[in-house]
Design an enzyme around this catalytic site. Structure first.
Site, PDB file in Angstrom:
ATOM      1  N   ASP A 134      23.528  20.624  54.492  1.00  7.38           N
ATOM      2  CA  ASP A 134      24.812  21.162  54.028  1.00  7.38           C
ATOM      3  C   ASP A 134      26.008  20.233  54.227  1.00  7.38           C
ATOM      4  O   ASP A 134      26.778  20.016  53.294  1.00  7.38           O
ATOM      5  CB  ASP A 134      25.076  22.513  54.703  1.00  7.38           C
ATOM      6  CG  ASP A 134      26.285  23.239  54.130  1.00  7.38           C
ATOM      7  OD1 ASP A 134      26.504  23.137  52.921  1.00  7.38           O
ATOM      8  OD2 ASP A 134      26.989  23.914  54.896  1.00  7.38           O
ATOM      9  N   CYS A 188      17.688  30.884  33.473  1.00  2.57           N
ATOM     10  CA  CYS A 188      18.826  31.800  33.340  1.00  2.57           C
ATOM     11  C   CYS A 188      18.941  32.371  31.929  1.00  2.57           C
ATOM     12  O   CYS A 188      19.463  33.480  31.742  1.00  2.57           O
ATOM     13  CB  CYS A 188      20.119  31.082  33.721  1.00  2.57           C
ATOM     14  SG  CYS A 188      20.338  30.807  35.495  1.00  2.57           S
ATOM     15  N   CYS A 194      26.732  36.581  36.290  1.00  2.00           N
ATOM     16  CA  CYS A 194      27.475  35.980  37.405  1.00  2.00           C
ATOM     17  C   CYS A 194      28.847  35.500  36.956  1.00  2.00           C
ATOM     18  O   CYS A 194      29.824  35.604  37.705  1.00  2.00           O
ATOM     19  CB  CYS A 194      26.673  34.843  38.030  1.00  2.00           C
ATOM     20  SG  CYS A 194      26.233  33.501  36.894  1.00  2.00           S
ATOM     21  N   CYS A 198      32.415  37.504  38.426  1.00  2.00           N
ATOM     22  CA  CYS A 198      33.089  36.742  39.480  1.00  2.00           C
ATOM     23  C   CYS A 198      34.498  37.295  39.674  1.00  2.00           C
ATOM     24  O   CYS A 198      35.279  37.365  38.715  1.00  2.00           O
ATOM     25  CB  CYS A 198      33.145  35.258  39.118  1.00  2.00           C
ATOM     26  SG  CYS A 198      34.045  34.256  40.337  1.00  2.00           S
ATOM     27  N   CYS A 214      37.253  30.235  44.252  1.00  2.00           N
ATOM     28  CA  CYS A 214      36.104  30.983  44.760  1.00  2.00           C
ATOM     29  C   CYS A 214      36.508  31.813  45.976  1.00  2.00           C
ATOM     30  O   CYS A 214      37.118  31.295  46.912  1.00  2.00           O
ATOM     31  CB  CYS A 214      34.982  30.011  45.114  1.00  2.00           C
ATOM     32  SG  CYS A 214      33.508  30.791  45.800  1.00  2.00           S
ATOM     33  N   CYS A 240      31.295  35.349  50.050  1.00  5.16           N
ATOM     34  CA  CYS A 240      31.210  36.290  48.935  1.00  5.16           C
ATOM     35  C   CYS A 240      29.816  36.185  48.326  1.00  5.16           C
ATOM     36  O   CYS A 240      29.303  35.087  48.133  1.00  5.16           O
ATOM     37  CB  CYS A 240      32.273  35.974  47.884  1.00  5.16           C
ATOM     38  SG  CYS A 240      32.232  37.060  46.434  1.00  5.16           S
ATOM     39  N   CYS A 243      28.148  36.834  42.989  1.00  4.73           N
ATOM     40  CA  CYS A 243      27.395  36.134  41.941  1.00  4.73           C
ATOM     41  C   CYS A 243      25.899  36.088  42.242  1.00  4.73           C
ATOM     42  O   CYS A 243      25.097  35.752  41.365  1.00  4.73           O
ATOM     43  CB  CYS A 243      27.943  34.721  41.724  1.00  4.73           C
ATOM     44  SG  CYS A 243      27.749  33.618  43.138  1.00  4.73           S
ATOM     45  N   CYS A 247      22.637  38.889  40.138  1.00  6.23           N
ATOM     46  CA  CYS A 247      21.661  38.045  39.446  1.00  6.23           C
ATOM     47  C   CYS A 247      20.331  38.771  39.285  1.00  6.23           C
ATOM     48  O   CYS A 247      19.727  39.187  40.284  1.00  6.23           O
ATOM     49  CB  CYS A 247      21.465  36.743  40.214  1.00  6.23           C
ATOM     50  SG  CYS A 247      20.233  35.642  39.465  1.00  6.23           S
TER      51      CYS A 247
END
Length: 377
Positions: A134, A188, A194, A198, A214, A240, A243, A247
């Protein structure tokens, strides 16, 4: 040792230590990604948490000169909580996003990568590697996509067939020339759920995110939350999931696989009021093991104040008044002033007018004015 044999042994070892998916790709430059990142910078869509040097983010050999391949790993995390507590009047609750439930994933994945490092060191003399989770230079999603972990969804998450998008990602650059896996085809299709839901329109188009809009990013900032986002975050105090929860590829994916990530209900959905008076020591003691604590208590407290305003929780007024009149931090005083106006309890105007006479910080005065304006609407 034969590289293909080693590769299969590594797959088996990874599974034995709780790595849910492992994939391999070359150390070739991420050419398409480089163009996308440059566009993101030009549009000011980046959050500021990322590595600024695009070359470092897209050229693995700049991070490890002898790089021959990249190992990508994915570990699934829960999408649902058992025995989730319910908030009510007088006992309102906030919520941490699913990626912050349980033990900080940085810690867990780094440990798994260290185990993989140890496995390879024992078998490959002169091995060189560089691991990251990350916060490293490489873009985890780009590596995972190319290594066949999953496809890059329109919600800007890696979506796996097995676990949906509820996976943590990590990678290791190495000088071992592992055979690359094939990428998974995008699944997708025509779905745009999504994008459609949002809260702030941060997903500009499929696969492109304006990070500054975001909600997950905004909950992690340390200053005053811009007005337009205060109505959007609801009772989210960190992150959050919207999204992801909408899905279709995540439907039915519970992912109750790892004890380390199982949420502690009282921490994942904490009572809001106690957060307002929590000391640094208390915050670290209760929440320090969660990834959502990395920015400290201040953003969490700010978001808790906004969440109480969202609920129009009049029982919180004594605490909010206390923050407005006594807290040393302008951002907390100001947010409390706004919340008092939003809740609009009987004593709100008197409290705000009194604060207006005593406050000297211009930002806080501005928030007091906002609170008074809310009372008139």
């Amino acid at each position: 040792m034969n590289v293909l044999t080693l590769q299969q042994e590594l797959r088996d070892f990874a599974a034995s230590i709780g790595v849910d998916k492992i994939g391999f790709t070359t150390a070739a430059p991420f050419v398409d990604l480089k163009h996308l990142l440059k566009q993101q910078q030009e549009l000011n869509y980046q959050s500021g948490f990322e590595e600024e040097n695009i070359e470092l983010r897209t050229e693995p050999t700049l991070l490890l000169e002898e790089a021959a391949s990249i190992i990508a790993i994915a570990v699934a995390y829960p999408s649902r909580m058992e025995n989730a507590p319910t908030g009510k009047k007088g006992a309102r609750r906030g919520i941490f996003c699913r990626a912050s439930w349980g033990t900080d994933y940085h810690t867990v994945l780094r440990e798994k990568l260290k185990e993989i490092e140890g496995f390879l060191v024992e078998r490959v003399p002169g091995i060189k590697f560089r691991s990251m989770v990350d916060t490293g230079e490489l873009v985890d999603r780009a590596v995972a996509e190319r290594a066949g972990i999953g496809w890059s969804g329109k919600n800007c998450s890696i979506i796996t067939p097995e676990f949906g998008s509820y996976v943590y990602l990590g990678e290791m650059i190495t000088n071992i020339p592992f055979a690359p896996d094939e990428a998974i085809e995008d699944q997708c299709g025509e779905c745009t759920l999504c994008i459609d839901v949002c809260p702030t329109g941060a997903i500009v188009q499929g696969g492109q995110l304006d990070s500054n809009r975001c909600v997950a990013f905004q909950t992690q900032t340390k200053g005053f939350l811009p007005d337009e986002f205060r109505e959007k975050i609801g009772n989210r105090i960190y992150g959050c999931d919207t999204c992801q929860t909408v899905c279709p590829k995540n439907k039915g994916k519970k992912n109750w696989l790892h004890a380390a990530f199982e949420p502690e209900p009282e921490l994942a959905k904490p009572l809001l009021a106690p957060l307002l008076s929590m000391t640094n020591k208390e915050f670290k003691s209760q929440f320090g093991h969660m990834s959502g604590s990395w920015r400290g208590k201040k953003p969490i407290q700010r978001n808790a104040i906004i969440a109480l305003a969202h609920f129009k929780e009049e029982d919180a007024m004594p605490q909010l008044i206390d923050l407005l009149t006594k807290d040393e931090r302008p951002m907390i005083r100001g947010t409390a002033a706004w919340a008092i106006g939003k809740i609009a309890a009987a004593e709100a105007e008197e409290v705000l007018l009194a604060a207006l006479q005593l406050e000297q910080d211009p930002d806080v005065l501005n928030e007091i004015d906002k609170g008074l304006t809310l009372l008139k609407n």
